[in-house]
Design a protein around this motif. Structure first.
Motif, PDB file in Angstrom:
ATOM      1  N   VAL A 190      -7.909   9.762  -1.299  1.00 52.11           N
ATOM      2  CA  VAL A 190      -8.390   8.405  -1.574  1.00 52.11           C
ATOM      3  C   VAL A 190      -9.868   8.284  -1.212  1.00 52.11           C
ATOM      4  O   VAL A 190     -10.686   7.766  -1.975  1.00 52.11           O
ATOM      5  CB  VAL A 190      -7.540   7.368  -0.809  1.00 52.11           C
TER       6      VAL A 190
ATOM      7  N   LEU B 114      -1.944  15.150  -9.343  1.00 56.28           N
ATOM      8  CA  LEU B 114      -0.951  14.284  -9.982  1.00 56.28           C
ATOM      9  C   LEU B 114       0.094  15.110 -10.723  1.00 56.28           C
ATOM     10  O   LEU B 114       1.192  14.625 -10.986  1.00 56.28           O
ATOM     11  CB  LEU B 114      -1.629  13.335 -10.976  1.00 56.28           C
TER      12      LEU B 114
ATOM     13  N   PRO C  26     -10.753  -2.264  -8.044  1.00 57.05           N
ATOM     14  CA  PRO C  26     -11.048  -1.233  -7.031  1.00 57.05           C
ATOM     15  C   PRO C  26     -11.608  -1.824  -5.741  1.00 57.05           C
ATOM     16  O   PRO C  26     -11.339  -1.297  -4.660  1.00 57.05           O
ATOM     17  CB  PRO C  26     -12.073  -0.329  -7.713  1.00 57.05           C
TER      18      PRO C  26
ATOM     19  N   ALA D 183      -8.019   7.872 -10.190  1.00 53.21           N
ATOM     20  CA  ALA D 183      -9.383   8.384 -10.037  1.00 53.21           C
ATOM     21  C   ALA D 183     -10.272   7.392  -9.288  1.00 53.21           C
ATOM     22  O   ALA D 183     -11.306   7.770  -8.746  1.00 53.21           O
ATOM     23  CB  ALA D 183      -9.985   8.699 -11.411  1.00 53.21           C
ATOM     24  N   LEU D 184      -9.878   6.103  -9.268  1.00 50.26           N
ATOM     25  CA  LEU D 184     -10.644   5.114  -8.507  1.00 50.26           C
ATOM     26  C   LEU D 184     -10.185   5.055  -7.053  1.00 50.26           C
ATOM     27  O   LEU D 184     -10.597   4.179  -6.297  1.00 50.26           O
ATOM     28  CB  LEU D 184     -10.474   3.729  -9.135  1.00 50.26           C
TER      29      LEU D 184
ATOM     30  N   MET E 200     -15.049   9.105 -11.764  1.00 48.54           N
ATOM     31  CA  MET E 200     -14.740   9.882 -12.968  1.00 48.54           C
ATOM     32  C   MET E 200     -14.707   8.990 -14.204  1.00 48.54           C
ATOM     33  O   MET E 200     -14.169   7.889 -14.172  1.00 48.54           O
ATOM     34  CB  MET E 200     -13.390  10.586 -12.807  1.00 48.54           C
TER      35      MET E 200
ATOM     36  N   LEU F 168     -17.848   1.345  -6.770  1.00 58.26           N
ATOM     37  CA  LEU F 168     -17.426   1.883  -5.472  1.00 58.26           C
ATOM     38  C   LEU F 168     -18.542   2.685  -4.814  1.00 58.26           C
ATOM     39  O   LEU F 168     -18.333   3.310  -3.776  1.00 58.26           O
ATOM     40  CB  LEU F 168     -16.178   2.750  -5.642  1.00 58.26           C
TER      41      LEU F 168
ATOM     42  N   ALA G  43     -16.622   2.721 -12.156  1.00 60.33           N
ATOM     43  CA  ALA G  43     -16.787   3.857 -11.245  1.00 60.33           C
ATOM     44  C   ALA G  43     -17.945   3.585 -10.279  1.00 60.33           C
ATOM     45  O   ALA G  43     -17.853   3.872  -9.087  1.00 60.33           O
ATOM     46  CB  ALA G  43     -17.034   5.135 -12.036  1.00 60.33           C
TER      47      ALA G  43
ATOM     48  N   GLU H  22      -8.629  -3.103  -3.794  1.00 61.78           N
ATOM     49  CA  GLU H  22      -7.838  -1.972  -3.297  1.00 61.78           C
ATOM     50  C   GLU H  22      -8.487  -1.360  -2.049  1.00 61.78           C
ATOM     51  O   GLU H  22      -7.811  -0.999  -1.103  1.00 61.78           O
ATOM     52  CB  GLU H  22      -7.696  -0.903  -4.385  1.00 61.78           C
ATOM     53  N   HIS H  23      -9.816  -1.262  -2.070  1.00 65.49           N
ATOM     54  CA  HIS H  23     -10.499  -0.643  -0.925  1.00 65.49           C
ATOM     55  C   HIS H  23     -10.928  -1.673   0.112  1.00 65.49           C
ATOM     56  O   HIS H  23     -11.764  -1.375   0.971  1.00 65.49           O
ATOM     57  CB  HIS H  23     -11.689   0.190  -1.422  1.00 65.49           C
TER      58      HIS H  23
ATOM     59  N   ARG I 262      -0.911  -3.307  -8.724  1.00 66.57           N
ATOM     60  CA  ARG I 262      -2.141  -3.905  -9.248  1.00 66.57           C
ATOM     61  C   ARG I 262      -2.287  -3.687 -10.741  1.00 66.57           C
ATOM     62  O   ARG I 262      -2.996  -4.425 -11.416  1.00 66.57           O
ATOM     63  CB  ARG I 262      -3.359  -3.319  -8.542  1.00 66.57           C
TER      64      ARG I 262
ATOM     65  N   ARG J  47     -11.959  10.295  -3.704  1.00 66.51           N
ATOM     66  CA  ARG J  47     -12.123   9.691  -5.028  1.00 66.51           C
ATOM     67  C   ARG J  47     -13.044   8.482  -4.983  1.00 66.51           C
ATOM     68  O   ARG J  47     -13.580   8.066  -6.004  1.00 66.51           O
ATOM     69  CB  ARG J  47     -10.749   9.309  -5.596  1.00 66.51           C
ATOM     70  N   ARG J  48     -13.208   7.923  -3.812  1.00 68.99           N
ATOM     71  CA  ARG J  48     -14.184   6.845  -3.694  1.00 68.99           C
ATOM     72  C   ARG J  48     -15.599   7.397  -3.763  1.00 68.99           C
ATOM     73  O   ARG J  48     -16.533   6.721  -4.181  1.00 68.99           O
ATOM     74  CB  ARG J  48     -13.972   6.146  -2.355  1.00 68.99           C
TER      75      ARG J  48
ATOM     76  N   LEU K  30      -7.701  15.130  -8.666  1.00 68.09           N
ATOM     77  CA  LEU K  30      -6.802  14.417  -9.563  1.00 68.09           C
ATOM     78  C   LEU K  30      -5.726  15.357 -10.124  1.00 68.09           C
ATOM     79  O   LEU K  30      -4.674  14.910 -10.561  1.00 68.09           O
ATOM     80  CB  LEU K  30      -7.600  13.783 -10.710  1.00 68.09           C
TER      81      LEU K  30
ATOM     82  N   ASN L 281     -12.141  15.940  -7.876  1.00 69.74           N
ATOM     83  CA  ASN L 281     -11.647  14.717  -7.230  1.00 69.74           C
ATOM     84  C   ASN L 281     -10.161  14.821  -6.884  1.00 69.74           C
ATOM     85  O   ASN L 281      -9.519  13.804  -6.605  1.00 69.74           O
ATOM     86  CB  ASN L 281     -11.927  13.475  -8.092  1.00 69.74           C
TER      87      ASN L 281
END
Ligand SMILES: Nc1ncnc2c1ncn2[C@@H]1O[C@H](COP(=O)(O)OP(=O)(O)O)[C@@H](O)[C@H]1O
Ligand SMILES: [Mg+2]
Lengths: 284, 286
Positions: free
Chosen positions: B113, B88, B140, A177-178, B121, B195, B192, B143-144, A188, B116-117, B85, B83
């Motif tokens: 991706v 999945l 996060p 979700a991130l 959530m 981001l 959350a 990651e971004h 990670r 979701r940014r 999700l 989002n």
């Protein structure tokens, strides 16, 4: 029988079996100490560690070549098996379709259950000739490493698989979700969260590799030799005991027990470290 | 810059003030009549079993929309559509269209991706990662690929926005899972917010918390209202009434859920139209 009474008997039973197992371990170590005492007292522990030459008939008792042999074969196997096992568990959890993952798990469990002598036989009949064609004689440090790798791979893979499975689904969902990619979730979050279990599993596999006798004996060549390349034959500590125990007498016999003592110490150290790693509270 | 209203309601500020790191060319202006997120006849099925269908719902910037309904009616599943999700689950299929900031979330060039940014959530059970507070927030960011030099400022900002900074500023390197449930949930909100999303989806964010922690989260949600588009699932009608500007009722007993009623909070509570809503309100009150 009334409940409290049954309870009491059960407790005594548990206590007795725990005490028995503890006593057996202590007795084995004690026995090793007593049996190796003549050699240790006569020659002193230093002689065993400083000399690379082991000629029982010539009175040379150096174990360092065999210690190096054990260390190198174990290290090589762990360096190969740990990443492979962890990667295969990651694949199983995050990439494989459910059916394939189940099939794969059964296969790994099966691998874990194969007796070591069968691995040795395979090594001798298949692996050694291949290495011999490439770089004779074939029985070598490399063969020992490869056979050991195959043997401990299931241990690492099974522990890693169960460790990765501990990550709650809610955290996986939270990570996606991130906006994390699958690789992001794996490297990670899932792997760092499982790092203690992964380290413990690797150490237990290391202990298994150090102690493995039969399979290694069959492919390592059995020559006491400080190896300078992967293709040279070696002798491990375990192989030393297995090869000579049947005819050793006196100081020779006692020296083989010193070999056993060194092995036990190495394994106990590893298991203790593994326990410590498992206990530490999570943080950081 | 995390947008947070500390001075009370402000009139229509430009939505993109403080240049967020997220590019969104289709952002509407502050015209409150244009929904920022729009669901159009959205439905979802798991392995061929329909969970809900035909849900059309406008969500506005600066407003909280509450989604209520019996459990199993598909409220959580509805959130995961926005989002993406739900993807999945290999067997899940969505129908209908959803736009966020005017962009179809399944349109050409759309990617989960990036979506979701923009759409954060918060889950029913606080789900901090098993690592330090700081790492939960920097993860996060790394990651971004946000510049490392910005991390500590962003972490402070996000924790402040989530009303958690004062409580944790001296123990950022302690494990997040040692925090209380309410603190963990606020950490998840900070995670959350870090981001800089435009939309927040909250799935019963207080259901695992005690009354005091619940109040703190409610306050927080009200404070964030100014600058985000929020959709909050709750089974607590009183909470919906306190926090939400508009309320939707998702209903499905034994059959796919449907949005039986939707409207401004006051209207829905004082003058419910649909018999199902009337019955639901009465039963929840009892
Ligand atoms: N991953 C899934 N696979 C299959 N069915 C699911 C899945 N998630 C939820 N469901 C089903 O969808 C329905 C709605 O669930 P959910 O969205 O959690 O409802 P709510 O949040 O309103 O309680 C339930 O009947 C549930 O069993
Ligand atoms: Mg739910």
């Amino acid at each position: 029988m009334s409940r409290p009474l049954a309870d009491k008997w059960f407790r005594w039973g548990l206590l007795a079996s725990a005490a028995l197992s503890g006593a057996v371990v202590v007795l084995v170590v004690l026995f090793l100490l007593v049996a190796s005492w003549p050699a240790l007292a006569d020659l002193g522990p230093g002689r065993y560690l400083t000399d690379t030459r082991w000629y029982p008939s010539g009175g040379l008792w150096g174990m360092s070549a065999m210690i190096v042999g054990t260390l190198l074969s174990t290290l090589g196997a762990v360096l190969l098996a740990a990443p492979l096992g962890i990667l295969s568990a990651v694949f199983c959890h995050y990439y494989a379709p459910a059916r394939m993952a189940t099939l794969y798990r059964r296969l790994v469990e099966l691998l874990a259950g194969i007796p070591s002598v069968v691995y040795g036989l395979w090594g001798l009949v298949v692996l050694v000739p291949i290495i011999a064609r490439w770089h004779p004689p074939g029985t070598s440090l490399l063969a020992a490493i490869l056979v050991l790798t195959l043997m401990i791979l299931p241990t690492v893979a099974l522990v890693a698989d169960s460790a990765l499975g501990q990550l709650p689904g809610s955290q996986v969902a939270g990570a996606y979700a991130l906006g994390l990619s699958r690789a992001g979730v794996i490297w990670r979050i899932a792997v760092p969260a499982a790092r203690r279990a992964l380290a413990t599993g690797t150490l237990l596999a290391t202990a298994r590799a150090i102690g493995e006798t039969m399979a290694v004996l069959m492919v390592c060549g059995g020559v006491v030799n400080l190896p300078t390349s992967l293709f040279e034959p070696i002798r491990t500590l375990t192989a030393n005991i297995a090869l000579e125990m049947s005819y050793a007498e006196g100081l020779h016999r006692s020296s083989l027990f010193v070999t056993g003592l060194v092995l036990v110490l190495a394994v106990v150290t590893l298991v203790t470290v593994a326990d410590r790693l498992g206990e530490e509270p999570t943080g950081g | 810059m995390i947008r947070l209203d500390t001075t009370g309601p402000t009139p229509a500020e430009p939505p993109l003030e403080g240049a967020t790191a997220v590019p969104h060319s289709h952002s509407p202006d502050s015209d409150a009549t244009v929904p920022y997120v729009a669901l159009d006849r959205v439905g979802l099925s798991y392995d061929g079993t329909e969970v809900f269908r035909g849900v059309s719902l406008p969500l506005y910037r600066g407003a909280v929309t509450a989604l209520v309904g019996p459990s199993g009616s598909g409220k959580s599943s509805l959130l995961t559509c926005i989002n993406r999700l739900y993807e999945l689950h290999p067997g899940a299929r969505m129908s209908g269209t959803i736009t966020v900031g005017g962009e179809d979330i399944h349109g050409a060039g759309a990617d989960p991706v990036r979506l979701r940014r923009r759409v954060g959530m918060i889950f029913q059970k606080p789900n901090p990662f098993p690592m330090s507070i700081r790492r939960n927030l920097s993860l996060p960011l790394s990651e971004h690929r946000l510049p490392r030099a910005e991390w500590s400022a962003r972490i402070e900002e996000a924790l402040t926005a989530a009303a958690l900074w004062d409580e944790v500023k001296d123990r950022l390197d302690h494990p997040a899972q040692a925090l209380s449930g309410g603190q963990q949930q606020r950490l998840c909100i900070a995670r959350a917010l870090i981001l800089e999303p435009e939309v927040l989806l909250l799935d019963e964010p207080c259901s695992a918390l005690d009354p005091l922690a619940t109040e703190a989260i409610e306050q927080l949600v009200m404070g964030l209202k100014c600058c985000y588009t929020m959709l909050m699932v709750t089974h607590n009608l009183a909470q919906a009434r306190r926090v939400a500007d508009q309320v939707g009722v998702l209903w499905g007993q034994g059959q796919p859920g449907e949005l039986v009623e939707f409207g401004p909070t006051a209207q829905l509570f004082d003058d419910p139209q649909h018999p199902v809503t009337v019955a639901f309100m009465q039963r929840e009150r009892a």
